[in-house]
Design a protein around this motif. Structure first.
Motif, PDB file in Angstrom:
ATOM      1  N   UNK A  91      39.563  18.387   6.757  1.00  0.00           N
ATOM      2  CA  UNK A  91      40.938  18.821   6.517  1.00  0.00           C
ATOM      3  C   UNK A  91      41.949  18.163   7.453  1.00  0.00           C
ATOM      4  N   UNK A  92      41.477  17.444   8.471  1.00  0.00           N
ATOM      5  CA  UNK A  92      42.382  16.829   9.434  1.00  0.00           C
ATOM      6  C   UNK A  92      42.441  15.310   9.338  1.00  0.00           C
ATOM      7  N   UNK A  93      41.731  14.721   8.376  1.00  0.00           N
ATOM      8  CA  UNK A  93      41.639  13.268   8.312  1.00  0.00           C
ATOM      9  C   UNK A  93      42.669  12.616   7.409  1.00  0.00           C
ATOM     10  N   UNK A  94      42.558  11.307   7.295  1.00  0.00           N
ATOM     11  CA  UNK A  94      43.477  10.527   6.480  1.00  0.00           C
ATOM     12  C   UNK A  94      43.351  10.841   4.992  1.00  0.00           C
ATOM     13  N   UNK A  95      42.152  11.165   4.520  1.00  0.00           N
ATOM     14  CA  UNK A  95      41.994  11.521   3.103  1.00  0.00           C
ATOM     15  C   UNK A  95      42.751  12.800   2.787  1.00  0.00           C
ATOM     16  N   UNK A  96      42.717  13.755   3.702  1.00  0.00           N
ATOM     17  CA  UNK A  96      43.481  14.993   3.514  1.00  0.00           C
ATOM     18  C   UNK A  96      44.974  14.688   3.493  1.00  0.00           C
ATOM     19  N   UNK A  97      45.427  13.788   4.359  1.00  0.00           N
ATOM     20  CA  UNK A  97      46.844  13.412   4.393  1.00  0.00           C
ATOM     21  C   UNK A  97      47.239  12.695   3.101  1.00  0.00           C
ATOM     22  N   UNK A  98      46.361  11.837   2.580  1.00  0.00           N
ATOM     23  CA  UNK A  98      46.636  11.134   1.328  1.00  0.00           C
ATOM     24  C   UNK A  98      46.762  12.126   0.176  1.00  0.00           C
ATOM     25  N   UNK A  99      45.859  13.079   0.124  1.00  0.00           N
ATOM     26  CA  UNK A  99      45.934  14.111  -0.913  1.00  0.00           C
ATOM     27  C   UNK A  99      47.200  14.950  -0.758  1.00  0.00           C
TER      28      UNK A  99
END
Length: 193
Positions: free
Chosen positions: A16-24
Protein backbone atom coordinates in the motif's frame (compact mmCIF):
# COMPACT_ATOMS: atom_id res chain seq x y z
CA UNK A 1 -27.63 2.25 -16.82
CA UNK A 2 -25.63 -0.47 -15.08
CA UNK A 3 -22.84 0.83 -12.85
CA UNK A 4 -19.89 -1.47 -13.54
CA UNK A 5 -17.91 -3.22 -10.82
CA UNK A 6 -14.17 -2.96 -11.33
CA UNK A 7 -11.66 -5.06 -9.44
CA UNK A 8 -8.32 -3.27 -9.06
CA UNK A 9 -5.56 -5.79 -8.35
CA UNK A 10 -2.54 -3.92 -6.99
CA UNK A 11 0.42 -6.27 -7.13
CA UNK A 12 3.42 -4.09 -6.35
CA UNK A 13 5.99 -5.41 -3.90
CA UNK A 14 5.73 -2.14 -1.96
CA UNK A 15 2.14 -2.96 -0.99
CA UNK A 16 0.00 0.00 0.00
CA UNK A 17 3.01 2.33 0.25
CA UNK A 18 4.76 1.60 -3.05
CA UNK A 19 4.82 3.09 -6.52
CA UNK A 20 2.15 0.68 -7.81
CA UNK A 21 -0.23 1.94 -5.13
CA UNK A 22 0.58 5.53 -6.14
CA UNK A 23 -0.02 4.69 -9.82
CA UNK A 24 -3.39 3.18 -8.99
CA UNK A 25 -4.23 6.22 -6.85
CA UNK A 26 -3.80 8.37 -9.97
CA UNK A 27 -6.24 6.13 -11.88
CA UNK A 28 -9.00 5.91 -9.27
CA UNK A 29 -10.37 9.47 -9.78
CA UNK A 30 -11.08 8.50 -13.40
CA UNK A 31 -12.93 5.31 -12.38
CA UNK A 32 -14.74 5.94 -9.10
CA UNK A 33 -17.26 8.51 -10.37
CA UNK A 34 -18.44 5.96 -12.94
CA UNK A 35 -17.92 2.55 -11.33
CA UNK A 36 -17.79 0.70 -8.03
CA UNK A 37 -14.12 -0.12 -7.50
CA UNK A 38 -12.91 -2.86 -5.19
CA UNK A 39 -9.23 -2.75 -4.33
CA UNK A 40 -7.13 -5.84 -3.69
CA UNK A 41 -3.51 -5.52 -2.54
CA UNK A 42 -1.69 -8.80 -3.21
CA UNK A 43 1.14 -7.90 -0.83
CA UNK A 44 -1.42 -7.99 1.99
CA UNK A 45 -3.58 -10.88 0.74
CA UNK A 46 -1.49 -12.99 -1.65
CA UNK A 47 -2.63 -15.70 -4.01
CA UNK A 48 -5.64 -16.27 -6.25
CA UNK A 49 -8.11 -18.17 -4.04
CA UNK A 50 -8.89 -15.30 -1.63
CA UNK A 51 -9.96 -13.14 -4.59
CA UNK A 52 -12.01 -15.62 -6.61
CA UNK A 53 -15.38 -14.27 -5.42
CA UNK A 54 -14.35 -10.68 -6.21
CA UNK A 55 -13.25 -11.79 -9.68
CA UNK A 56 -16.62 -13.46 -10.22
CA UNK A 57 -18.49 -10.28 -9.30
CA UNK A 58 -16.29 -7.94 -11.32
CA UNK A 59 -17.31 -6.56 -14.70
CA UNK A 60 -13.74 -5.45 -15.46
CA UNK A 61 -10.22 -5.49 -14.04
CA UNK A 62 -7.28 -3.19 -13.54
CA UNK A 63 -3.95 -4.90 -12.88
CA UNK A 64 -1.15 -2.77 -11.46
CA UNK A 65 2.42 -3.93 -10.98
CA UNK A 66 5.95 -2.70 -10.89
CA UNK A 67 8.73 -4.05 -13.08
CA UNK A 68 11.16 -6.41 -11.39
CA UNK A 69 14.00 -7.84 -13.48
CA UNK A 70 11.93 -7.38 -16.66
CA UNK A 71 8.90 -9.14 -15.19
CA UNK A 72 5.83 -8.40 -13.09
CA UNK A 73 5.92 -8.70 -9.32
CA UNK A 74 6.22 -12.13 -7.74
CA UNK A 75 2.80 -11.49 -6.17
CA UNK A 76 1.20 -11.12 -9.58
CA UNK A 77 3.13 -14.06 -11.02
CA UNK A 78 1.82 -16.27 -8.20
CA UNK A 79 -1.73 -14.94 -8.67
CA UNK A 80 -1.66 -15.73 -12.40
CA UNK A 81 -0.12 -19.17 -11.90
CA UNK A 82 -2.82 -20.09 -9.40
CA UNK A 83 -5.48 -18.66 -11.77
CA UNK A 84 -4.52 -21.14 -14.50
CA UNK A 85 -7.44 -23.54 -13.89
CA UNK A 86 -9.89 -20.65 -14.40
CA UNK A 87 -8.79 -20.03 -18.01
CA UNK A 88 -11.76 -19.52 -20.29
CA UNK A 89 -14.30 -19.49 -17.47
CA UNK A 90 -16.87 -16.84 -16.61
CA UNK A 91 -14.35 -15.33 -14.17
CA UNK A 92 -12.53 -13.87 -17.19
CA UNK A 93 -14.42 -14.47 -20.42
CA UNK A 94 -14.95 -11.19 -22.24
CA UNK A 95 -14.35 -9.01 -19.20
CA UNK A 96 -12.25 -5.98 -20.14
CA UNK A 97 -8.89 -5.50 -18.46
CA UNK A 98 -6.50 -2.58 -18.17
CA UNK A 99 -2.85 -2.98 -17.18
CA UNK A 100 -0.79 -0.30 -15.44
CA UNK A 101 2.93 -0.85 -15.06
CA UNK A 102 5.51 1.15 -13.19
CA UNK A 103 9.23 0.90 -13.93
CA UNK A 104 12.30 2.71 -12.72
CA UNK A 105 13.78 3.03 -16.18
CA UNK A 106 13.38 0.09 -18.58
CA UNK A 107 11.59 -3.24 -19.03
CA UNK A 108 8.05 -2.06 -18.37
CA UNK A 109 6.79 -2.29 -21.97
CA UNK A 110 7.61 -6.00 -22.12
CA UNK A 111 5.79 -6.50 -18.79
CA UNK A 112 2.75 -4.68 -20.20
CA UNK A 113 2.71 -6.75 -23.39
CA UNK A 114 3.19 -10.00 -21.49
CA UNK A 115 0.36 -9.25 -19.05
CA UNK A 116 -2.04 -8.22 -21.81
CA UNK A 117 -1.24 -11.47 -23.59
CA UNK A 118 -1.82 -13.54 -20.45
CA UNK A 119 -5.11 -11.78 -19.74
CA UNK A 120 -6.32 -12.33 -23.31
CA UNK A 121 -5.43 -16.02 -23.04
CA UNK A 122 -7.31 -16.31 -19.74
CA UNK A 123 -10.30 -14.92 -21.66
CA UNK A 124 -10.33 -11.24 -20.76
CA UNK A 125 -10.72 -8.61 -23.47
CA UNK A 126 -8.14 -5.91 -24.02
CA UNK A 127 -9.73 -2.58 -25.00
CA UNK A 128 -7.73 -0.20 -27.20
CA UNK A 129 -5.18 1.91 -25.39
CA UNK A 130 -5.93 0.22 -22.07
CA UNK A 131 -2.39 -0.22 -20.84
CA UNK A 132 0.55 1.99 -20.11
CA UNK A 133 3.93 2.12 -18.43
CA UNK A 134 4.93 5.03 -16.21
CA UNK A 135 8.66 5.24 -15.57
CA UNK A 136 10.84 7.42 -13.41
CA UNK A 137 12.94 8.14 -16.49
CA UNK A 138 9.88 9.39 -18.44
CA UNK A 139 8.72 11.51 -15.50
CA UNK A 140 12.11 13.21 -15.34
CA UNK A 141 12.03 13.81 -19.11
CA UNK A 142 8.49 15.22 -18.94
CA UNK A 143 9.46 17.53 -16.09
CA UNK A 144 12.32 18.94 -18.19
CA UNK A 145 10.70 18.91 -21.64
CA UNK A 146 9.51 21.90 -23.57
CA UNK A 147 7.52 22.53 -26.72
CA UNK A 148 5.68 19.20 -26.66
CA UNK A 149 8.83 17.09 -26.94
CA UNK A 150 7.56 14.66 -24.31
CA UNK A 151 4.13 14.07 -25.86
CA UNK A 152 5.03 10.50 -26.82
CA UNK A 153 6.00 9.55 -23.28
CA UNK A 154 3.34 7.90 -21.13
CA UNK A 155 2.46 9.75 -17.96
CA UNK A 156 -0.20 9.64 -15.29
CA UNK A 157 -2.20 12.11 -17.42
CA UNK A 158 -2.76 9.25 -19.90
CA UNK A 159 -4.66 7.31 -17.24
CA UNK A 160 -7.76 9.30 -18.18
CA UNK A 161 -7.78 7.59 -21.61
CA UNK A 162 -6.97 4.14 -20.20
CA UNK A 163 -9.81 4.39 -17.68
CA UNK A 164 -12.24 5.85 -20.23
CA UNK A 165 -11.60 2.97 -22.66
CA UNK A 166 -11.96 0.40 -19.88
CA UNK A 167 -15.31 1.90 -18.85
CA UNK A 168 -16.55 1.98 -22.46
CA UNK A 169 -15.61 -1.68 -22.84
CA UNK A 170 -17.78 -2.65 -19.84
CA UNK A 171 -20.82 -1.79 -21.97
CA UNK A 172 -20.11 -4.57 -24.48
CA UNK A 173 -22.42 -7.60 -24.35
CA UNK A 174 -20.16 -10.50 -23.36
CA UNK A 175 -22.82 -13.20 -23.75
CA UNK A 176 -21.73 -14.07 -27.31
CA UNK A 177 -18.12 -14.87 -26.37
CA UNK A 178 -17.03 -18.50 -26.42
CA UNK A 179 -13.99 -20.21 -24.91
CA UNK A 180 -11.80 -22.83 -26.55
CA UNK A 181 -11.49 -26.24 -24.88
CA UNK A 182 -9.14 -26.23 -21.91
CA UNK A 183 -7.49 -29.18 -20.17
CA UNK A 184 -9.05 -28.84 -16.71
CA UNK A 185 -7.01 -31.59 -15.11
CA UNK A 186 -4.45 -30.59 -12.51
CA UNK A 187 -2.19 -28.05 -14.29
CA UNK A 188 0.65 -28.80 -11.84
CA UNK A 189 0.61 -32.57 -12.56
CA UNK A 190 3.79 -34.11 -13.82
CA UNK A 191 3.52 -34.79 -17.54
CA UNK A 192 7.17 -35.25 -18.51
CA UNK A 193 8.49 -38.77 -18.11
Amino acid sequence: MHRPRILAIQAGLGGEDGNSAALLAHALPHLEPHADVELVTLASTPGFAPHRDALALADAFVLVTGTYWDGPSSHLQRFLEEATPSEGTALWLGKPAAVLVGAHAVGGKSVLARLQSVLATLGASIPPMSGLVVTLAAQIAIDHASHGHADDLWSTADLEIVCHNLLVATRVDRSAYRAWPVDRRDPSRRWLR
